[in-house]
Scaffold this motif. Structure first.
Motif, mmCIF file in Angstrom:
data_model
loop_
_atom_site.group_PDB
_atom_site.id
_atom_site.type_symbol
_atom_site.label_atom_id
_atom_site.label_comp_id
_atom_site.label_asym_id
_atom_site.label_seq_id
_atom_site.Cartn_x
_atom_site.Cartn_y
_atom_site.Cartn_z
ATOM 1 N N SER A 8 0.982 -1.258 0.011
ATOM 2 C CA SER A 8 -0.002 -0.138 -0.209
ATOM 3 C C SER A 8 0.833 1.645 0.339
ATOM 4 O O SER A 8 2.026 1.451 0.671
ATOM 5 C CB SER A 8 -0.702 -0.338 1.676
ATOM 6 N N PRO A 9 0.201 2.209 -0.834
ATOM 7 C CA PRO A 9 1.301 3.471 -0.221
ATOM 8 C C PRO A 9 1.579 4.428 0.521
ATOM 9 O O PRO A 9 2.729 4.625 1.112
ATOM 10 C CB PRO A 9 0.067 4.782 -1.475
ATOM 11 N N ARG A 12 4.162 2.089 2.224
ATOM 12 C CA ARG A 12 5.502 2.365 1.641
ATOM 13 C C ARG A 12 6.084 4.626 2.068
ATOM 14 O O ARG A 12 6.798 4.264 2.629
ATOM 15 C CB ARG A 12 5.478 2.845 0.641
ATOM 16 N N GLU A 13 5.108 4.585 2.270
ATOM 17 C CA GLU A 13 5.783 6.218 3.014
ATOM 18 C C GLU A 13 5.690 6.131 4.620
ATOM 19 O O GLU A 13 6.568 6.913 4.771
ATOM 20 C CB GLU A 13 4.157 7.031 2.588
#
Length: 65
Positions: A8-9, A12-13
């Motif tokens: 998921s973004p 990743r963030e």
């Protein structure tokens, strides 16, 4: 492609190096699986490809040896 691209973004963030945390990615494009495949489809595809590979090599040995 199965593996790190499905992270998921948000994950990743929060953890930019998360891709290095997971094991190797695997590319199973040669199995022609649909986007919504399950483990059973993956297993059947791998067995089918392995069977075809073995039969092809066996036929080669019979014809040319």
């Amino acid at each position: 492609m199965i593996g790190n691209e499905k992270l998921s973004p948000v994950l990743r963030e929060l953890h930019p190096n998360i891709s290095n945390t997971f094991k190797d990615s695997y590319i199973f494009d040669f199995l022609n699986l649909s986007e919504t495949h399950n483990e059973s489809d993956l297993q059947k595809g791998l067995v089918r490809q392995l069977r075809n590979f073995i039969l092809e090599k066996f036929a080669f040995l019979i014809l040319f040896c």
